[in-house]
Design a protein around this motif. Structure first.
Motif, PDB file in Angstrom:
ATOM      1  N   ARG A 106       5.499   2.064  10.422  1.00 36.09           N
ATOM      2  CA  ARG A 106       5.012   2.254  11.775  1.00 36.09           C
ATOM      3  C   ARG A 106       5.882   1.449  12.741  1.00 36.09           C
ATOM      4  N   SER A 149       1.614   1.464   8.004  1.00 33.45           N
ATOM      5  CA  SER A 149       0.427   2.185   8.447  1.00 33.45           C
ATOM      6  C   SER A 149      -0.250   2.778   7.221  1.00 33.45           C
ATOM      7  N   ARG A 190      -3.507   5.063   5.980  1.00 34.29           N
ATOM      8  CA  ARG A 190      -4.518   5.995   6.466  1.00 34.29           C
ATOM      9  C   ARG A 190      -5.466   6.364   5.331  1.00 34.29           C
ATOM     10  N   HIS A 207      -7.782   3.969   9.829  1.00 38.66           N
ATOM     11  CA  HIS A 207      -6.381   3.540   9.817  1.00 38.66           C
ATOM     12  C   HIS A 207      -6.311   2.018   9.761  1.00 38.66           C
ATOM     13  N   ASN A 255      -3.494  -0.694  10.479  1.00 42.12           N
ATOM     14  CA  ASN A 255      -2.147  -1.026  10.956  1.00 42.12           C
ATOM     15  C   ASN A 255      -1.803  -2.435  10.508  1.00 42.12           C
ATOM     16  N   SER A 263      -3.253  -7.310  10.724  1.00 42.56           N
ATOM     17  CA  SER A 263      -3.827  -6.016  11.053  1.00 42.56           C
ATOM     18  C   SER A 263      -4.264  -6.043  12.514  1.00 42.56           C
ATOM     19  N   ARG A 315      -6.251   0.016  15.263  1.00 43.41           N
ATOM     20  CA  ARG A 315      -5.779   1.218  15.932  1.00 43.41           C
ATOM     21  C   ARG A 315      -6.714   1.499  17.109  1.00 43.41           C
TER      22      ARG A 315
END
Length: 587
Positions: A99, A112, A114, A127, A129, A176, A179
């Protein structure tokens, strides 16, 4: 938090003398405070997770992992894997890709993850991140930045540290960052069906074949299908209320700064949260945010709702700086970014060009610096996060760093210097902002202070009219001194820092610990590079303070240097009397 917004309401009331009625509508204030309370309750539920590093075990087939790290780094196709969080043995199916934008080119890759359904460990999101923080050797900048927004009750993504293990190998500490989507919005107690839009015009200029960098600097009436154009040039989530966004965009583009802008701005945007969002970016010196590093949120189901801005991407803050020849944020130190907008963002530029708003912003900024985000606030944050980061998996893992060479551009042995650098940034940035609030002048590299009433324990900042701190004196004794001045000139007396500092003390003397600061940056802000090497730190570790004696002999002074903060500090109490000259040179 409520008292800060009460103060803000008072400030708005004070500026109603301009003939414009600014106030917090009771129903809006009540709703806002209810949201803060709900977010506080949610924060309490996750407090344990905030104050630790969570272990994340990612398993990926070796051939898939090799493909991920060898293909074009901007390939967004995901590969399959499984994740285990902490001591829970549950395996979660996930899909992985890199990402970010420029950060993909760095040694440690942001990730990233998912998931196919909401997960409790990401607070109902789908998600995860994971920011690599490679450009931040303190591993704290983004965390502290986003915590500040939360501490003011503003909409902002949550953050948590993770020890990331990939196929059993420790590959670094990651942060983290939520999102920004309907899950994040719902967690804060807001309407998850609301509009979320991000100005991505800077990266989509080719669509309109124009050169402006912000949607707020574009004549939307010049395109035939406005909604289709916005869908192509912005990022968005959910089903946006394009009509409401177009109304805001066209009003900003067409309205000149001044009384009309001040009178009508609150019809579109929530003034208190917008102003705090803006001020916090000035405090942490994140001007990149004024391009595309923010999202805009509107509860489209509430006819009284106003637009709010959500911060995003806070890796280059607290003095981290960019140099084109190096290609990434690095050890070059900067704290003098101006208190204005960039990238032609008229939403911000016109706000800042409206005297009523600028005056309110200055009052609010001074309050936040003195009463909320004080030096003690940052010292406490650094101490707290230092305890958390002691659980860095690098110290306990059997195998480390196969895919990534190390945690950051920094080195573990300099950890204390990086943390001190962060705190030094706050100290110096606040002096710069204090000078801004008092009014910038034209004189630089020189300043003079009345020290007649200075007593032991005080700290004197010798700041020029441009806002740069030339030196600092932590006073031990004032022996009837009444004025002290300092100036800097170029000199050939040192081969390392080609400057000489001249300090003049009138009457008596002043004793204390002396700190001198030198510039080490040639970035777009326009500072000179006083360190004679091209590398950010080089041999600066071997430099120390020195005094030029009357006999022209140079007396070295026991001192401490932090090259990341561009400072040298005397380790002995110096008596400042008459005219003295100081250098920074190799031992």
């Amino acid at each position: 938090m409520k008292k800060w917004f009460a103060f803000f309401g008072l400030t708005l009331g004070i500026f109603s003398v301009f003939g414009i009625a600014f106030y917090l509508v009771p129903s809006q204030s009540s709703t806002f405070n209810e949201r803060i309370e709900l977010e506080n309750q949610n924060e309490e539920k996750t407090q344990e997770g905030k104050n630790e590093i969570i272990d994340l075990y990612l398993d990926v087939r070796e051939e898939s992992l090799s493909y991920l790290y060898s293909r074009d780094r901007f390939d967004d196709n995901r590969i399959d894997g499984t994740v285990i969080i902490g001591d829970d043995t549950t395996k979660h199916q996930t899909e992985i890709r890199f990402r970010g934008n420029s950060s993909r080119g760095l040694n440690k890759k942001p990730l990233s993850l998912r998931f196919d359904k909401p997960k409790d460990f990401i607070f109902g999101g789908t998600h995860l991140n994971l920011n690599a923080m490679y450009t931040d050797p303190s591993l704290m900048r983004e965390k502290i930045s986003l915590d500040m927004f939360h501490d003011l009750g503003l909409l902002a993504p949550k953050t948590s540290y993770y020890n990331v293990y990939i196929n059993g190998i420790f590959e670094g500490v990651y942060l983290s960052v939520d999102r920004i989507d309907e899950h994040m919005i719902a967690f804060t107690g807001n309407n998850p069906r609301g509009t979320l839009i991000r100005d991505q015009f800077r990266h989509n200029q080719h669509i309109a074949n124009i050169e402006v960098s912000s949607i707020f600097n574009f004549d939307l009436n010049s395109v035939e299908n406005k909604e289709e154009f916005l869908e192509q040039t912005t990022s968005y989530r959910n089903n946006p209320n394009w009509e409401a966004f177009m109304e805001l965009q066209e009003w900003v583009y067409e309205t000149e700064p001044g009384a009309e802008y001040a009178a009508e701005f609150g019809n579109y945007v929530d003034i208190p949260s917008f102003m705090d969002w803006l001020i916090l970016h000035f405090l942490i010196a994140d001007v990149d945010a004024f391009s595309d590093d923010y999202w805009m949120y509107l509860d489209q189901d509430d006819p009284e709702a106003k637009w709010q801005l959500i911060p995003w991407d806070k890796d280059l803050t607290f003095g981290a700086h960019y140099r084109s020849e190096v290609g990434t944020g690095n050890h070059y130190f900067a704290y003098e970014s101006p208190v204005n907008s960039r990238f032609g963002n008229k939403l911000l530029e016109k706000f800042l060009a409206t005297p009523e708003f600028r005056d309110m912003m200055n009052v609010r900024m001074e309050y936040l610096m003195k009463e909320v985000f004080t030096p003690n606030y940052f010292e406490s944050k650094v101490a707290e996060l230092s305890e958390v980061l002691l659980k860095n998996g690098e110290h306990t893992a059997e195998q480390s760093f196969i895919l990534h060479r190390k945690n950051s551009i920094g080195e573990p042995e300099f950890e204390d210097y990086y943390k001190e650098n962060l705190l030094d940034f706050v100290e110096l940035r606040y002096q710069y902002l204090t000078q801004y609030l008092g009014g910038f002048g034209i004189e630089e590299n020189h300043t003079s202070l009345d020290v007649s009433n200075v007593v032991k324990g005080e700290t004197l900042y010798l700041t020029d009219q441009k806002g740069w701190v030339i030196g600092k004196i932590e006073v031990e004794e004032n022996n009837s001194a009444d004025n002290l001045s300092i100036s800097i000139e170029q000199s050939t007396l040192s081969n390392e820092i080609d400057r000489v500092w001249t300090i003049q003390t009138s009457k008596g003397s002043l004793s204390g610990t002396l700190t001198l600061y030198y510039r080490n940056d040639t970035g777009w802000i326009g500072k000179e590079n006083w360190y004679m090497e091209d590398t950010p730190t080089g041999d600066q570790w071997y430099m120390q303070l020195a005094e030029v004696m009357e006999s022209s002999e140079i007396r070295t002074i026991p001192s401490y240097i932090n090259p990341y903060s561009n400072k040298v500090v005397s380790l002995e109490i110096l008596e400042l009397k008459g005219t003295q000259q100081f250098l920074i040179k190799a031992q």
